[in-house]
Design a protein around this motif. Structure first.
Motif, PDB file in Angstrom:
ATOM      1  N   GLU A  29      17.131 -93.231  61.786  1.00 23.14           N
ATOM      2  CA  GLU A  29      18.345 -93.957  61.380  1.00 23.14           C
ATOM      3  C   GLU A  29      18.923 -93.419  60.075  1.00 23.14           C
ATOM      4  O   GLU A  29      20.080 -93.703  59.746  1.00 23.14           O
ATOM      5  CB  GLU A  29      18.043 -95.457  61.230  1.00 23.14           C
ATOM      6  N   GLN A  30      18.113 -92.681  59.317  1.00 22.15           N
ATOM      7  CA  GLN A  30      18.557 -92.138  58.017  1.00 22.15           C
ATOM      8  C   GLN A  30      19.227 -93.229  57.167  1.00 22.15           C
ATOM      9  O   GLN A  30      20.393 -93.145  56.780  1.00 22.15           O
ATOM     10  CB  GLN A  30      19.502 -90.951  58.223  1.00 22.15           C
ATOM     11  N   ILE A  31      18.449 -94.244  56.870  1.00 22.90           N
ATOM     12  CA  ILE A  31      18.955 -95.429  56.178  1.00 22.90           C
ATOM     13  C   ILE A  31      19.330 -95.106  54.729  1.00 22.90           C
ATOM     14  O   ILE A  31      18.561 -94.461  54.004  1.00 22.90           O
ATOM     15  CB  ILE A  31      17.888 -96.543  56.226  1.00 22.90           C
ATOM     16  N   ASP A  32      20.485 -95.560  54.321  1.00 22.38           N
ATOM     17  CA  ASP A  32      20.952 -95.386  52.937  1.00 22.38           C
ATOM     18  C   ASP A  32      20.292 -96.461  52.073  1.00 22.38           C
ATOM     19  O   ASP A  32      20.706 -97.616  52.080  1.00 22.38           O
ATOM     20  CB  ASP A  32      22.481 -95.512  52.883  1.00 22.38           C
ATOM     21  N   THR A  33      19.287 -96.070  51.319  1.00 24.96           N
ATOM     22  CA  THR A  33      18.525 -97.052  50.529  1.00 24.96           C
ATOM     23  C   THR A  33      19.239 -97.470  49.247  1.00 24.96           C
ATOM     24  O   THR A  33      18.728 -98.313  48.519  1.00 24.96           O
ATOM     25  CB  THR A  33      17.136 -96.497  50.182  1.00 24.96           C
ATOM     26  N   THR A  34      20.402 -96.906  48.983  1.00 25.46           N
ATOM     27  CA  THR A  34      21.181 -97.383  47.831  1.00 25.46           C
ATOM     28  C   THR A  34      21.954 -98.652  48.203  1.00 25.46           C
ATOM     29  O   THR A  34      22.447 -99.356  47.331  1.00 25.46           O
ATOM     30  CB  THR A  34      22.174 -96.312  47.342  1.00 25.46           C
TER      31      THR A  34
ATOM     32  N   ASP B 207       9.392 -99.957  54.126  1.00 24.09           N
ATOM     33  CA  ASP B 207       9.808 -99.689  52.746  1.00 24.09           C
ATOM     34  C   ASP B 207      11.314 -99.492  52.568  1.00 24.09           C
ATOM     35  O   ASP B 207      11.850 -99.859  51.508  1.00 24.09           O
ATOM     36  CB  ASP B 207       9.062 -98.464  52.199  1.00 24.09           C
ATOM     37  N   PRO B 208      12.046 -98.929  53.536  1.00 19.50           N
ATOM     38  CA  PRO B 208      13.493 -98.733  53.307  1.00 19.50           C
ATOM     39  C   PRO B 208      14.299-100.021  53.271  1.00 19.50           C
ATOM     40  O   PRO B 208      15.493 -99.988  52.937  1.00 19.50           O
ATOM     41  CB  PRO B 208      13.929 -97.871  54.510  1.00 19.50           C
ATOM     42  N   PHE B 209      13.669-101.161  53.605  1.00 19.86           N
ATOM     43  CA  PHE B 209      14.436-102.397  53.767  1.00 19.86           C
ATOM     44  C   PHE B 209      14.254-103.345  52.581  1.00 19.86           C
ATOM     45  O   PHE B 209      13.163-103.484  52.039  1.00 19.86           O
ATOM     46  CB  PHE B 209      14.028-103.090  55.070  1.00 19.86           C
ATOM     47  N   ASP B 210      15.343-104.020  52.245  1.00 20.08           N
ATOM     48  CA  ASP B 210      15.304-105.022  51.175  1.00 20.08           C
ATOM     49  C   ASP B 210      14.678-106.320  51.670  1.00 20.08           C
ATOM     50  O   ASP B 210      14.132-107.089  50.882  1.00 20.08           O
ATOM     51  CB  ASP B 210      16.722-105.292  50.664  1.00 20.08           C
ATOM     52  N   TYR B 211      14.767-106.558  52.978  1.00 20.91           N
ATOM     53  CA  TYR B 211      14.123-107.723  53.579  1.00 20.91           C
ATOM     54  C   TYR B 211      13.803-107.379  55.029  1.00 20.91           C
ATOM     55  O   TYR B 211      14.594-106.721  55.716  1.00 20.91           O
ATOM     56  CB  TYR B 211      15.037-108.957  53.531  1.00 20.91           C
ATOM     57  N   ALA B 212      12.632-107.815  55.487  1.00 16.59           N
ATOM     58  CA  ALA B 212      12.248-107.660  56.890  1.00 16.59           C
ATOM     59  C   ALA B 212      12.044-109.043  57.475  1.00 16.59           C
ATOM     60  O   ALA B 212      11.146-109.781  57.055  1.00 16.59           O
ATOM     61  CB  ALA B 212      10.989-106.812  57.020  1.00 16.59           C
TER      62      ALA B 212
END
Length: 384
Positions: free
Chosen positions: A169-174, A217-222
């Motif tokens: 997904e190449q998540i934008d962690t910003t 880890d890439p997520f602010d909430y799961a």
């Protein structure tokens, strides 16, 4: 951004053949009232909408009434839900594109083709975009065309399948990202045996479905579903909401609730629990027959008798059923006394894989792998 996190509704569940539809409806009304009061921007249901892959007409009607009431209580909110291991993924996936236009996102199937991606819902607030990734329950076989194979064309593990799905997904962690998922996540550095499981949960042989929580880890909430006891997975922002209503006697005494998440700017997250009060508690009442009868109630009760003389009372069951109209079961403490040494040792559930090893003996590595694959295919077949 404010949203509700609930999961594992298990609509249509029967507890010792007790129909829980009235109890579930009572809880759903509380969730609707809480939504009307708290005004969330989204309501997330993290899988196991139904208790069975082919739910009864009554169960479907109850769910329809619940969703309709939610949509009426918070007409501007997005309703997001995924399938769990108890659900039929294709059934949940029906009318997906039609419902999306009505702010209802029902995602039953994970990415199945190389061009597919995890369903994403993007909401905006004063701090910018919040990306919700909706990932329904995944078996490695379901996503093989998407994530590929292991060495020598072998199937990937649950963990590697989930890891590859998220990485692509190449998540934008910003930016702020939320994952909605229904899997067996284990705190990083721990093993599956460290996670307390409830009797109402389906388990795989050897816990092959475990996924270490560092993939989150890439997520602010799961917003997680699958484990029935409310708990965190290493960090406060990685959470199982648990069932809104006890689904087994092992959940007796647990405090159930809605996880309320307030997400402000990146890194600023506030989490609180809105308690849910059941119509009837699930309870275990222990003591002699006389002591137990003095605690009569309308709750769902398992009675555990610990007095030997009670075993010979002819009308014991009738008296207990009169005192407890919603009696689930009667347990008796075994008359045989354990030795002091045996009493100190906790009883362990036999591992089916270990039993097969002992029976077959002298399995090489390839034979053991094949045996494990067969046993888990049988187990997974029983879930669908």
């Amino acid at each position: 951004m404010r949203f509700f996190h609930i999961s594992d509704l298990h609509i249509g569940l029967k507890l010792f053949n007790r129909d829980l539809s009235e109890d579930q409806n009572y809880i759903f009304q509380q969730i609707v009232e809480a939504a009307e009061r708290e005004k969330p921007d989204a309501v997330v249901i993290a899988g196991d909408i139904y208790d069975k892959a082919v739910p009864s007409a009554e169960a479907v009607t109850l769910f329809d009434e619940f969703v309709s009431a939610l949509a009426g209580a918070v007409p501007n909110a997005q309703l997001m839900m995924i399938s769990g291991n108890h659900d039929s993924a294709p059934r949940v996936n029906l009318f997906r594109s039609v419902l999306r236009d009505r702010k209802i996102h029902m995602v039953g199937l994970p990415p199945g083709k190389p061009e597919d991606r995890i369903e994403q819902v993007v909401l905006e607030d004063a701090y910018g975009a919040v990306h919700f990734y909706l990932l329904p329950f995944v078996k490695p076989s379901m996503v093989r065309q998407v994530v590929g194979c292991g060495e020598n064309e072998s199937g990937l593990s649950y963990e590697e399948s989930i890891r590859r799905l998220i990485e692509r997904e190449q998540i934008d962690t910003t930016q702020r990202n939320v994952l909605v998922s229904h899997q067996f996540y284990v705190p990083a550095g721990n093993n599956a045996d460290s996670v307390e499981r409830m009797d109402s949960e389906i388990r795989t042989i050897g816990n092959i479905d475990e996924v270490h929580a560092d993939v989150l880890d890439p997520f602010d909430y799961a917003a997680l579903g699958h484990i029935h006891k409310p708990m965190m997975v290493g960090r406060d922002c990685l959470r199982y909401s648990g069932t809104p209503l006890a689904c087994s006697v092992s959940e007796a005494g647990q405090e159930k609730g809605i996880v309320l998440v307030d997400m402000k700017e990146k890194g600023d997250l506030q989490i609180s629990i809105l308690p849910l009060v059941p119509l009837r508690e699930v309870r275990v009442i222990k003591g002699s027959l006389h002591e137990v009868l003095n605690r009569s109630c309308e709750d769902y009760v398992t009675v555990e008798l610990n007095d030997q003389v009670d075993y010979d009372v002819l009308d014991m069951q009738d008296r207990l059923r009169h005192a407890f109209p919603n009696l689930l079961e009667i347990r008796r403490v075994p008359l045989e006394r354990k030795t002091a040494a045996a009493a100190c040792e906790p009883e362990k559930e036999a591992d089916p894989m270990e039993l097969c090893r002992l029976f077959l003996a002298d399995l090489d590595e390839e034979e053991e792998r094949l045996l494990r694959d067969v046993m888990n295919e049988v187990m997974e077949g029983g879930e669908s």
